[in-house]
Design an enzyme around this catalytic site. Structure first.
Site, PDB file in Angstrom:
ATOM      1  N   GLY B 250      -3.277  91.244  -4.036  1.00  0.00           N
ATOM      2  CA  GLY B 250      -4.099  90.091  -3.438  1.00  0.00           C
ATOM      3  C   GLY B 250      -3.455  88.747  -3.733  1.00  0.00           C
ATOM      4  O   GLY B 250      -3.436  87.862  -2.688  1.00  0.00           O
ATOM      5  N   ASP B 251      -2.872  88.400  -4.632  1.00  0.00           N
ATOM      6  CA  ASP B 251      -2.391  87.125  -4.951  1.00  0.00           C
ATOM      7  C   ASP B 251      -1.164  87.085  -4.101  1.00  0.00           C
ATOM      8  O   ASP B 251      -0.778  85.920  -3.825  1.00  0.00           O
ATOM      9  CB  ASP B 251      -1.517  87.092  -6.209  1.00  0.00           C
TER      10      ASP B 251
END
Lengths: 309, 309
Positions: B250-251
């Protein structure tokens, strides 16, 4: 004063979680950080029971600063040697649902060259400047420390006329024996591990053949079994069963033995104390803690049996 | 330059053990310590892919020093505000036998009074002194931080004419919406958690009703679903299945979105990048790492579908 040497202290971190789920992600509900390592726990018990004690060993880095700050907070005197290697941590995860502990113990950073000699010099300095009655050398050795570490400390004690109690395991324990430590205190597993002998009395005699004088084997709920240099065997145990946390019980037994030697008590009384102090530690959730009232009450329930060789 | 703000960074500690045994005692075979926290991982990916980035947030104590030292080691520029509260740790135990990870996340120490205002002043100062193209606000908030923390950062960005990407969850995400962040990127569970709506497109529209502009929902192996302020829905996904470690995926997606906005790319291209960068992160064992070759190869396998409202 009793001097305890912890070559490989730790910052003991406890994480409370709701429930330990392997392969899960846990929110830590509370973090506790205290100074740890076996010699520090021994000193903590002695301090709790009003004995004069000094902690030494090697600390380094921010975790080393935290170890010293925690001892200050608890009022336990210390004089550590410093190292460029940071003090290790242990992390124990405790489930709030079942109270069960899962421990992760860092082995410690390898010691920089010359660190062991520096610690020996430091301990020799403390022995020269203070009236030390007993020297206790406890716990694991960091990676790279010599196997003869506890032998070196034993010889330092002997040169200063100070009796030495060694509580180590594996190579650290074996390496101590040739120097003739006054007392070694393995537990049953540690004794089996180095002697490959199942019977504690026979195992103790193996350690004596290698140089140990008194051998005290802690047997958990079965109390302790001690063999003297003349072959007298003493068994001491608690006449009741306890429930609690055995972590630190061995350190509390070592504290009692050191206190008994420091006062010149009868050896069998010291062994009975060791059982009582050890049992009192079981009743407390954290290593290094005992309640003096528990010690007094449990001491009356200890039974001692002496067998001449 | 892309500025990433991590209000609650962490020192991420990994313990290798042979096998995780609940209620057992483990010898830690290796200890790894790296700077962590979502905004730091975003910056790490951007740095790895050659983008100009600056890390900020709040650090304190010896763990804060370790976070800064690790970023120095990795060559990632940073300018943190300092706090008297020490930076938290996360501890992840990895079994060498099965490669499975078990995580223990400290929530962080409560922030001292005035810390949040001090961080806002610090970020405002950075925005005033440097040409910032995108501001990214990522991760959890420490105990005691206001729910409107990410809204405050969004308003700071708007005042400076800088688009803002918010990647938070729960109250931190909800608290950001009223300030109209340019992009929010919940994953499917985070979206469900705050909207109680199962369908990602309908959930995205709930966030838009509360003030969000673009909503990008990461769907794990199913890619991403994005809803624009004009109601255009874009789905992007990888045309192949990957095996790996989803931590940090996600990052990496957030990093791609920020990089795309910084370059003024077409929005659909940015979403396709997000899928490729995210997939590249899955192929690497540690969060915040991608291989540029993986990014390039995977980018060619991304499929994009646009649905007008």
């Amino acid at each position: 004063m009793i001097l305890t040497v912890t070559p490989n202290p730790a910052l003991d971190v406890t994480y409370d979680v709701e429930h330990l789920t392997p392969h899960g992600s846990h929110r830590v509900l509370a973090v506790h950080e205290v100074a740890g390592g076996k010699g520090i726990n021994v000193a903590s018990v002695l301090h709790r029971l009003g004995r004069d004690v000094l902690v030494t060993g090697v600390v380094g880095g921010p975790t080393g600063d935290q170890v010293r700050a925690d001892l200050d907070r608890r009022g336990i005197p210390h004089r550590f040697a410093r190292s460029s290697a940071p003090t290790r941590r242990t992390t124990t995860v405790v489930g709030r649902d079942d109270g069960e502990a899962t421990a992760f113990n860092e082995p410690g950073w390898p010691w920089p060259d010359g660190s062991w000699m520096a610690l020996l010099d430091h301990v020799a300095g403390l022995l020269a400047e203070r009236p030390v009655s007993v020297l206790v050398a406890s716990g694991s050795l960091p990676p790279g420390a010599p196997d003869h570490a506890f032998a070196d400390l034993t010889l330092l004690g002997r040169d200063a006329g100070v009796p030495v109690v060694v509580d180590g395991s594996r190579d650290a324990l074996l390496g101590a024996l040739a120097a003739g430590p006054d007392v070694v205190k393995p537990n049953r597993e540690e004794l089996l591990d180095v002697t490959h002998v199942d019977d504690p009395v026979l195992g103790a005699k193996v350690l004596q053949d290698k140089g140990a004088r008194h051998v005290v084997v802690s047997l958990g709920a079965d109390g302790i079994m001690a063999v003297s240099p003349t072959g007298t065997t003493v068994r001491a145990w608690l006449g009741e069963r306890l429930r609690g946390n055995a972590t630190g019980a061995g350190d509390s037994a070592v504290a009692a033995l050191a206190a008994s030697i420091a006062r010149g008590d009868d050896w069998a009384d010291g062994l009975a104390d060791a059982v009582a102090w050890s049992a009192a530690a079981v009743l407390r959730p954290t290593a290094g803690d005992v309640d003096p009232d528990d010690v007094e009450r449990l001491r009356a329930a200890v039974r001692v049996e002496t067998l001449e060789d």
